[in-house]
Write an enzyme that holds these catalytic residues in place. Structure first.
Site, short mmCIF file in Angstrom:
data_model
loop_
_atom_site.label_atom_id
_atom_site.label_comp_id
_atom_site.label_asym_id
_atom_site.label_seq_id
_atom_site.Cartn_x
_atom_site.Cartn_y
_atom_site.Cartn_z
N ASN A 203 -5.02 6.11 -1.06
CA ASN A 203 -4.32 6.64 0.11
C ASN A 203 -3.80 8.06 -0.12
OD1 ASN A 203 -4.81 4.55 1.83
ND2 ASN A 203 -2.95 3.44 1.29
N HIS B 168 -3.20 -3.56 -5.56
CA HIS B 168 -3.49 -3.09 -4.20
C HIS B 168 -4.96 -3.26 -3.85
CE1 HIS B 168 -3.71 0.45 -1.17
NE2 HIS B 168 -3.47 -0.69 -0.55
N SER C 216 0.83 -1.21 0.00
CA SER C 216 0.00 0.00 0.00
C SER C 216 0.86 1.25 0.00
CB SER C 216 -0.94 0.00 1.20
OG SER C 216 -0.23 -0.24 2.38
N GLU D 238 -6.44 -1.32 -6.95
CA GLU D 238 -5.59 -0.43 -7.74
C GLU D 238 -4.56 -1.28 -8.48
OE1 GLU D 238 -5.64 3.58 -5.01
OE2 GLU D 238 -4.16 2.07 -4.51
P1 NAI Z 1 -0.33 -9.66 8.02
O1 NAI Z 1 0.69 -9.36 9.03
O2 NAI Z 1 -1.73 -9.99 8.45
O3 NAI Z 1 0.18 -10.92 7.13
C1 NAI Z 1 1.44 -10.98 6.57
C2 NAI Z 1 1.82 -12.45 6.40
O4 NAI Z 1 3.01 -12.51 5.61
C3 NAI Z 1 2.10 -13.17 7.71
O5 NAI Z 1 1.37 -14.37 7.76
C4 NAI Z 1 3.61 -13.43 7.66
O6 NAI Z 1 3.97 -14.64 8.28
C5 NAI Z 1 3.87 -13.50 6.18
N1 NAI Z 1 5.23 -13.16 5.78
C6 NAI Z 1 6.01 -12.18 6.25
N2 NAI Z 1 7.19 -12.17 5.58
C7 NAI Z 1 7.14 -13.18 4.68
C8 NAI Z 1 8.05 -13.66 3.69
N3 NAI Z 1 9.23 -13.10 3.52
N4 NAI Z 1 7.66 -14.68 2.94
C9 NAI Z 1 6.46 -15.27 3.09
N5 NAI Z 1 5.56 -14.86 4.01
C10 NAI Z 1 5.90 -13.82 4.80
O7 NAI Z 1 -0.32 -8.47 6.97
P2 NAI Z 1 -1.51 -7.90 6.06
O8 NAI Z 1 -2.29 -6.91 6.82
O9 NAI Z 1 -2.22 -9.03 5.42
O10 NAI Z 1 -0.68 -7.09 4.95
C11 NAI Z 1 0.07 -7.71 3.96
C12 NAI Z 1 0.46 -6.71 2.90
O11 NAI Z 1 -0.70 -6.07 2.39
C13 NAI Z 1 1.37 -5.58 3.37
O12 NAI Z 1 2.23 -5.25 2.30
C14 NAI Z 1 0.40 -4.46 3.65
O13 NAI Z 1 1.00 -3.20 3.57
C15 NAI Z 1 -0.58 -4.66 2.52
N6 NAI Z 1 -1.91 -4.10 2.75
C16 NAI Z 1 -2.53 -4.25 3.97
C17 NAI Z 1 -3.81 -3.73 4.16
C18 NAI Z 1 -4.50 -3.89 5.48
O14 NAI Z 1 -5.48 -3.17 5.71
N7 NAI Z 1 -4.07 -4.80 6.35
C19 NAI Z 1 -4.52 -3.01 3.08
C20 NAI Z 1 -3.81 -3.00 1.82
C21 NAI Z 1 -2.54 -3.50 1.70
#
Ligand code: NAI
Length: 511
Positions: free
Chosen positions: A195, A145, A124, A157
């Site tokens: 954003n 996104h 994001s 997006e």
């Molecule tokens: P989260 O923390 O819930 O999940 C991330 C997952 O990725 C975890 O299960 C973790 O174990 C895994 N992970 C971390 N590093 C890793 C790697 N090197 N290889 C494989 N798995 C790995 O995070 P969330 O909220 O789902 O966000 C994920 C992405 O989406 C981020 O880039 C965030 O900025 C983006 N995003 C999040 C939003 C939100 O509202 N939570 C909205 C839009 C985008």
């Protein structure tokens, strides 16, 4: 079975947290085989189970057929290592928001997936160009996104990095439609569309609070009742939580090299430091009791035995409508060249503060009260009045009582250029205009992204049209004069359209 063959028959979702799960769910529903991978071994099984439970709930609610869900479950697979993703046509990455980690993952995937596989990032805030920079084939990398919760927030997006092939974005857009989402196309710029466009609402509201013009709850009430926002800016920040929203404000501000329009507020910095984050910590701008915001009641309408006569400045905006409103409210209206010694004096400026108007129009500031008439009174559920530092309490109370006579809500705030709605709306429209100016996306995609991604009652350009591009421009010019702050500098895009009274949704000018 989904009617169409999905653009990508087999996709992988890497990172199975909140976002990855949602993306996997809708991709399987679109007919793709979906392989889940996460660096935490337990996360994959947990995600698979959680998605299955989600589908079972949809069957219970009658939103999906049991047979369709059984098919979706059959298409959901798990992988124990990245090597297992070799057959995927598309990998969507939703891992931790760190540039080096995402870039390293894509570099590793490049050596595993086939030559035509697409690599997409759900980032994001990071640059797609930067994530792809060191890859052998950055042409196949794009931003994808989604918003949280993915199945319900039906916009995505699609972002082209500097080297992304247009065909990659076109295919991702088509696939988004197959998943039931609306794709919007954005240039690789800080905050992309949603954003970036969302910067105006909270930051301007925070600035109004920081000037002591009104409190959080009053500002929330005004923006909901006057401009039709579903949530006030402070309610929204409490919902998102400041540990998420404050860093976004800072990040976009710095990525745009300290552009004044995006300047964050010390109010949120301090609250973040103090752990007063919002709903999830039980206290934010509001206190929460069993997850219900505790809101202090509004100040009562003052009892005024006899209302003074009312005189309206000849330069008031919507003057004819204001006269009609005063008549309907049963006011004694003075029509002389200047107010009598007893008259309540009303001004209705756009952008200027009540104090400046009283001085420039040589009115008695003690009897002068302002009313915000950017928006047609009939179209709002609340009237907003502003005093100046010299306004007498009896004149303030008389104005409050008069405008509350028909039962409509009234807020009385302290003097500020542009009241509340004018400032916030003009800032939102101006930032949107600048997004168009920079050609980050088309005006139509901007409107779609903001209404679906932020839930605003109208797209920002439609909002500007409704209130009048010329009026919005006037608010900004005057705010710039009042504050001497470049954050109110009108975008040239808005300035040109406002100056010639053109619809903000007018198709692009010829090349
Ligand atoms: P989260 O923390 O819930 O999940 C991330 C997952 O990725 C975890 O299960 C973790 O174990 C895994 N992970 C971390 N590093 C890793 C790697 N090197 N290889 C494989 N798995 C790995 O995070 P969330 O909220 O789902 O966000 C994920 C992405 O989406 C981020 O880039 C965030 O900025 C983006 N995003 C999040 C939003 C939100 O509202 N939570 C909205 C839009 C985008």
């Amino acid at each position: 079975m989904p009617a169409m063959k999905p653009v990508y028959a087999h996709i992988a979702v890497v990172g199975t947290g909140a976002m990855g799960r949602g993306i996997a769910q809708i991709a399987a529903q679109a007919g793709s085989t979906v392989t889940l991978y996460d660096s935490q071994a337990t996360a994959v099984a947990a995600a698979k189970q959680s998605i299955a439970e989600q589908w079972d709930r949809l069957v219970e609610k009658g939103r999906m057929e049991a047979a369709a869900v059984a098919a979706c479950k059959g298409r959901l697979q798990t992988a124990a290592s990245l090597q297992d993703l070799a057959d995927c046509d598309l990998v969507v990455e939703a891992i931790v928001e760190k540039l080096e980690v995402k870039a390293a993952l894509f570099a590793e995937l490049e050596g595993i997936v086939g030559a035509n596989a697409v690599l997409a990032s759900n980032t994001s805030s990071l640059s797609i160009t930067a994530i792809a920079a060191k890859l052998r084939r950055p042409q196949r990398v794009a931003g994808y996104h989604f918003f949280n919760p993915v199945p319900l927030m039906k916009v995505v997006e699609v972002i082209a990095g500097l080297k992304t092939e247009p065909a990659v974005c076109a295919a991702l857009s088509e696939y988004a439609r197959q998943m039931g989402h609306t794709p919007v196309t954005a240039q690789d710029t800080p905050g992309f569309i949603v954003n970036h466009a969302g910067r105006g609402y909270g930051t301007e509201a925070l600035r109004i609070v920081s000037e002591g013009v009104a409190d959080f709850a009053t500002i929330d009430r005004i923006l909901k009742d006057q401009a039709g926002f579903k949530l006030g800016p402070f309610e929204l920040m409490d919902l998102t939580a400041l540990d998420v929203s404050h860093p976004v404000m800072e990040s976009i501000y710095h990525q745009y090299y300290e552009e004044a329009r995006y300047r964050p507020s010390v109010i949120t910095a301090q609250r973040l430091a103090g752990g007063v984050l919002g709903r999830k910590t039980g206290e934010g701008f509001y206190r929460y009791d069993k997850n219900v915001a505790q809101v202090a009641p509004e100040p009562p309408v003052p009892q005024v035995a006899e209302l003074p006569p009312v005189w309206v400045s000849p330069r008031a905006s919507r003057r004819a409508e204001l006269y009609q409103l005063l008549k309907d409210l049963g006011a004694k209206i003075e029509t002389g060249q200047s107010p009598s010694a007893a008259a309540l004096t009303l001004v209705a400026p756009l952008g200027f503060d009540v104090t400046t108007v009283a001085v420039v129009e040589r009115l008695d500031p003690a009897r002068t009260v302002g009313i915000d008439l950017l928006i047609d009174d009939a179209a709002t559920k609340r009237r907003v009045l502003a005093t100046n530092p010299a306004t007498r309490a009896d004149m303030r109370d008389a104005a409050h009582a008069l405008f509350a006579r028909d039962g409509k809500a009234v807020s009385v705030i302290r003097d500020s250029g542009g009241f509340v709605t004018q400032r916030v709306v003009a800032t939102i429209v101006n930032i949107a205009a600048d997004i168009c100016q920079q050609r980050i996306c088309t005006p139509q995609d901007l409107e779609t992204a903001v209404t679906l991604g932020l839930g605003y009652p109208l797209g920002p350009l439609a909002m500007g049209n409704l209130y009048g591009p010329t009026n919005v421009l006037e608010v900004l010019f005057n705010l710039q004069t009042v504050y001497g702050d470049p954050r109110y500098r009108p975008s040239p895009w808005l300035r040109r359209r406002g100056a010639i009274g053109l619809s903000l949704l007018h198709e692009e000018e010829s090349a």
